[in-house]
Structures are given as structure tokens and as C-alpha cells.
Design a protein around this motif. Structure first.
Motif, PDB file in Angstrom:
ATOM      1  N   THR A  22     -16.891  41.578  45.941  1.00  0.00           N
ATOM      2  CA  THR A  22     -18.239  41.877  46.417  1.00  0.00           C
ATOM      3  C   THR A  22     -18.205  42.730  47.677  1.00  0.00           C
ATOM      4  OG1 THR A  22     -19.047  39.783  45.492  1.00  0.00           O
ATOM      5  CG2 THR A  22     -20.426  40.853  47.163  1.00  0.00           C
ATOM      6  N   GLU A  23     -17.262  42.417  48.576  1.00  0.00           N
ATOM      7  CA  GLU A  23     -17.158  43.169  49.828  1.00  0.00           C
ATOM      8  C   GLU A  23     -16.769  44.623  49.568  1.00  0.00           C
ATOM      9  OE1 GLU A  23     -15.669  40.346  49.140  1.00  0.00           O
ATOM     10  OE2 GLU A  23     -16.628  38.881  50.469  1.00  0.00           O
ATOM     11  N   GLN A  24     -15.903  44.853  48.605  1.00  0.00           N
ATOM     12  CA  GLN A  24     -15.503  46.220  48.289  1.00  0.00           C
ATOM     13  C   GLN A  24     -16.659  47.008  47.680  1.00  0.00           C
ATOM     14  OE1 GLN A  24     -12.151  44.908  45.860  1.00  0.00           O
ATOM     15  NE2 GLN A  24     -10.755  46.037  47.207  1.00  0.00           N
ATOM     16  N   ILE A  25     -17.433  46.362  46.820  1.00  0.00           N
ATOM     17  CA  ILE A  25     -18.589  47.025  46.221  1.00  0.00           C
ATOM     18  C   ILE A  25     -19.590  47.409  47.309  1.00  0.00           C
ATOM     19  CG2 ILE A  25     -20.558  46.702  44.674  1.00  0.00           C
ATOM     20  CD1 ILE A  25     -18.726  44.858  42.991  1.00  0.00           C
ATOM     21  N   ALA A  26     -19.815  46.508  48.255  1.00  0.00           N
ATOM     22  CA  ALA A  26     -20.749  46.789  49.351  1.00  0.00           C
ATOM     23  C   ALA A  26     -20.226  47.924  50.230  1.00  0.00           C
ATOM     24  CB  ALA A  26     -20.979  45.528  50.183  1.00  0.00           C
ATOM     25  N   TRP A  27     -18.910  47.919  50.481  1.00  0.00           N
ATOM     26  CA  TRP A  27     -18.306  48.981  51.303  1.00  0.00           C
ATOM     27  C   TRP A  27     -18.469  50.335  50.629  1.00  0.00           C
ATOM     28  CZ3 TRP A  27     -12.925  51.143  51.110  1.00  0.00           C
ATOM     29  CH2 TRP A  27     -12.650  51.941  52.230  1.00  0.00           C
ATOM     30  N   CYS A  28     -18.259  50.393  49.331  1.00  0.00           N
ATOM     31  CA  CYS A  28     -18.429  51.651  48.603  1.00  0.00           C
ATOM     32  C   CYS A  28     -19.865  52.154  48.706  1.00  0.00           C
ATOM     33  CB  CYS A  28     -18.038  51.478  47.134  1.00  0.00           C
ATOM     34  SG  CYS A  28     -16.265  51.250  46.861  1.00  0.00           S
ATOM     35  N   ALA A  29     -20.822  51.244  48.621  1.00  0.00           N
ATOM     36  CA  ALA A  29     -22.226  51.630  48.752  1.00  0.00           C
ATOM     37  C   ALA A  29     -22.510  52.178  50.147  1.00  0.00           C
ATOM     38  CB  ALA A  29     -23.130  50.431  48.458  1.00  0.00           C
ATOM     39  N   THR A  30     -21.927  51.555  51.163  1.00  0.00           N
ATOM     40  CA  THR A  30     -22.087  52.051  52.536  1.00  0.00           C
ATOM     41  C   THR A  30     -21.488  53.440  52.686  1.00  0.00           C
ATOM     42  OG1 THR A  30     -22.061  49.804  53.432  1.00  0.00           O
ATOM     43  CG2 THR A  30     -21.531  51.589  54.947  1.00  0.00           C
ATOM     44  N   LEU A  31     -20.330  53.644  52.106  1.00  0.00           N
ATOM     45  CA  LEU A  31     -19.680  54.951  52.182  1.00  0.00           C
ATOM     46  C   LEU A  31     -20.524  56.020  51.502  1.00  0.00           C
ATOM     47  CD1 LEU A  31     -16.004  53.877  51.390  1.00  0.00           C
ATOM     48  CD2 LEU A  31     -16.819  54.836  53.560  1.00  0.00           C
ATOM     49  N   ARG A  32     -21.072  55.696  50.352  1.00  0.00           N
ATOM     50  CA  ARG A  32     -21.906  56.679  49.657  1.00  0.00           C
ATOM     51  C   ARG A  32     -23.141  57.030  50.480  1.00  0.00           C
ATOM     52  NH1 ARG A  32     -20.525  53.348  45.197  1.00  0.00           N
ATOM     53  NH2 ARG A  32     -22.599  52.378  45.195  1.00  0.00           N
ATOM     54  N   GLU A  33     -23.710  56.024  51.147  1.00  0.00           N
ATOM     55  CA  GLU A  33     -24.885  56.275  51.980  1.00  0.00           C
ATOM     56  C   GLU A  33     -24.520  57.142  53.182  1.00  0.00           C
ATOM     57  OE1 GLU A  33     -27.831  55.820  55.060  1.00  0.00           O
ATOM     58  OE2 GLU A  33     -25.820  54.960  55.181  1.00  0.00           O
TER      59      GLU A  33
END
Length: 382
Positions: free
Chosen positions: A8-19
Motif C-alpha cells: 500500500t505504501e508503494q502504491i501511495a508513493w507512486c501516486a505522489t510521484l506522479r502528482e
């Protein structure tokens, strides 16, 4: 965690990076000049802590980082990756003095790094490099040319590979770390299809000494291979990010573009193409994640798996982007369109850091070596 799912943390990190890529980095990238180092963009990558993350992350996190940025801003992804490629030899093989001098500058985005391996007559056959390091007292003088070097000639520091022992093949190469202001070192920009900076470096008796050596004398090829092995799966991640961006564009376009009385997505020929794009992109993504996870776990066969990941991902991205262009029609070829940009950007990864043909050679060689080392089953006649 397996290679086939993310926490879950990796998925959230990827979303932050895309933003971050979309909101913070892409505006800086759009202000840059094609073919030139975008120093404000590099500085922003440093300020956000993303360059430092390159040297701390495992292979899987590196892949997630590159894929996420590439999906929204290929320029930011490439600027980040080039910092890692140029400075990884310093982080992995540098002396304390070399590391203290350069790594803080690189990670902060104040110094731009380059990795100078390829030459006019030594690309895929990197062991054939001919940049001469002639003995000169306690040091050497470098004479020759490097070509197809990303960030050249604007980089502030260069990891350069030169031949210290003639006729010794890969065993006679030494890695050196040079500041760009070293006497006798010049360069020129090359006008390339790819929008990121690429150039040549000319060495006219450039002086180097023992303090400039990275690793050991005559063992520089191991420095080069170790760096390429570290980044090869993440080149595949860059390609996956571009493929996903093209797929996203195709989904949006075919859902709203009308033709023959309805949206394009209602045409089976179109919807099946989009489905195939998605399948191939996901297959490439999973192979990249698996190779990166194997690297992090220290599993056997990492070089083969990394080569497979780069091969499949870069070839897939080329096909997906091309298919997305076809679905968009002429509008995708207009200068400034996302797909026009991706079409130019996606071609180079099939060549650099080992062309697709080289990856196939690596895969086959590793397979035969593994087969030769495997025990022969009892009763086998082979």
C-alpha cells in the motif's frame, strides 16, 4: 511482498510521484530547451530529494520511481536517471575524497553528471573502446573521443572509461572521475532525435592521476558493467512508464473521438488494439518488477532477468506508442503533441545501455551457462 504486487505504501508513493511530475516538474521541463541540460529541472529533482533517493533505493523502488515520473514527465525521469548513471560509479567505487567532493553536489542537483563509455567505434562492443590512457609519470594522459554521451558536453563531472593496457580487451580498461574543467577536455552537442542532451567529448592529452581512478587500475570494465546491471531493469521501467502514458492517451481519445456514427472504442478493431496495448504493457511491467525484486534479493540469474526486462519493456513501449499514434491519426504527429514527444523519446532506450540485440546475446549466453552448470538428470542420454 512478491514481485507481482505492491505494498500500500508503494502504491501511495507512486501516486505522489506522479502528482509531483505533473504539477511541479513538467512546467520546468516545458521551459527547457531540447538537447540542453535543464538545470532548473535538475535542481528541483535535488530539492525534492529524488536524486538522493537514487543512491538509497533498492532496484524495485528505483523502477517505481522511474516509471512514475516517466508517465507524466519523461524529461524529469531522464534527468534523474542520468544523474544516477553518471554518479553511481562514484557512490559504489569512489574514494572517500571523491564521494565527499561530488555526491552532495550531485544529489542536491547543483552538479550534473555524465557516464562516458561509448565511442565512435565502440558502442555495443564496449570492450573495444580505444580512448587511450598513456602513462605520464605517476599518472596518464587521455587522448581520443567519447560519443553519444548523455549530458555532454555540459556535465560538471564525468565518469570516463579509458584503455590503460593496450591489447587486453575488457581487462585493460580503467574508470576515471573527471571534473569538466580539466585541461584538454572539450566537447560538442549532437543534434539527435531524442530530446534529452547528448554530445561528444574530446580528450586532448587530458591529465589524470591515481586520485582520479574509480576502483582499481585495469578493472574499470567491472565498474561499467556493475553500473549497467544496476540501471538496466529501471530502463525497462522508464519504457513501461512511456507505454502507460501512451495507453492512457489512447483510452481517453478512443472513448471520446467519434467516427462512423459512434465513439472509436465501439469499433472492435480499435478496442482489441487497446486491449492488446494494456496486456503487453502489464506483462512488461511485471517482468521489470520481477527482475528488480530478484536483484534486491541477490537471487541467481539477475543479469539474464535484467536483460529480459529491458528487452521486453523497451520493445513493448515502441509498439504501444506506435499503436497509440495510429489510433490518434495525424493529430499525434503534430509537434508538441504528447504522442509526438513519446514517439521521439521511446526509440532511444532500445539502443542505449545495451541494444536489444545485445540483450538477446546476454540472455542466450546466460541460459547456456546455466544449462551447462546444471546437474545432468539420472538416466539422461544427453
Amino acid at each position: 511482498m512478491t514481485a507481482f504486487s505492491l505494498e500500500t505504501e508503494q502504491i501511495a508513493w507512486c501516486a505522489t510521484l506522479r502528482e509531483l511530475a505533473d504539477r511541479r516538474l513538467r512546467p520546468l521541463a516545458e521551459k527547457g530547451e531540447p538537447g540542453r541540460v535543464n538545470r532548473p529541472l535538475v535542481a528541483a529533482l535535488g530539492e525534492l530529494g529524488l536524486i538522493a533517493r537514487l543512491f538509497e533505493a533498492g532496484s524495485l523502488d528505483l523502477c517505481l520511481l522511474r516509471e512514475s515520473l516517466a508517465r507524466h514527465c519523461t524529461e524529469a525521469e531522464t534527468a534523474l536517471a542520468l544523474q544516477g548513471l553518471g554518479a553511481h560509479p562514484v557512490a559504489a567505487h569512489g574514494t572517500p575524497e571523491q564521494r565527499d567532493r561530488w555526491l552532495p553536489e550531485v544529489t542536491a542537483g547543483r552538479a550534473v553528471a555524465a557516464f562516458a563509455l561509448s565511442e565512435p567505434e565502440a558502442g555495443s562492443d564496449a570492450a573495444a573502446l580505444a580512448l587511450q590512457a598513456a602513462p605520464d609519470g605517476t599518472g596518464w594522459r587521455l587522448t581520443g573521443e567519447k560519443r553519444w554521451i548523455s549530458n555532454a558536453p555540459e556535465a560538471d563531472l564525468v565518469t570516463v572509461f579509458a584503455r590503460t593496457t593496450p591489447g587486453a580487451g575488457a581487462r585493460g580498461v580503467t574508470a576515471f572521475l573527471l571534473p569538466a574543467d580539466r585541461p584538454g577536455l572539450t566537447g560538442a552537442r549532437l543534434d539527435m532525435l531524442s530530446p534529452h542532451p547528448i554530445g561528444s567529448l574530446l580528450f586532448d592529452g587530458v591529465p589524470v592521476g591515481p586520485a582520479d581512478v574509480l576502483g582499481e587500475v585495469d578493472h574499470g570494465f567491472a565498474v561499467a558493467l556493475g553500473t549497467l546491471d544496476r540501471f538496466r531493469p529501471s530502463v525497462g521501467a522508464f519504457a513501461v512508464g512511456m507505454a502507460q502514458a501512451a495507453l492512457d492517451a489512447a483510452l481517453a481519445h478512443t472513448a471520446t473521438r467519434t467516427a462512423f456514427g459512434g465513439p472509436l472504442k465501439d469499433l472492435q478493431a480499435v478496442s482489441h488494439q487497446v486491449a492488446e496495448m494494456a496486456v503487453r504493457t502489464e506483462a512488461a511491467r511485471l517482468l521489470v518488477y520481477a527482475a528488480a525484486t530478484a536483484y534486491d534479493a541477490g537471487e541467481p540469474g539477475v543479469r539474464r532477468r535484467a536483460a529480459m526486462a529491458k528487452l521486453l519493456a523497451t520493445e513493448t513501449a515502441q509498439w504501444v506508442v506506435d499503436t497509440a499514434v495510429q489510433l490518434h491519426g495525424a493529430r499525434a504527429l503534430r509537434r508538441g503533441h504528447l504522442l509526438e514527444h513519446l514517439y521521439r523519446e521511446v526509440r532511444a532506450p532500445r539502443i542505449y545501455e545495451g541494444a536489444s540485440e545485445v540483450q538477446r546475446t546476454i540472455i542466450a549466453r546466460e541460459l547456456y551457462a546455466e544449462a551447462a552448470a546444471a546437474p545432468v538428470p539420472e538416466g539422461s542420454t544427453s
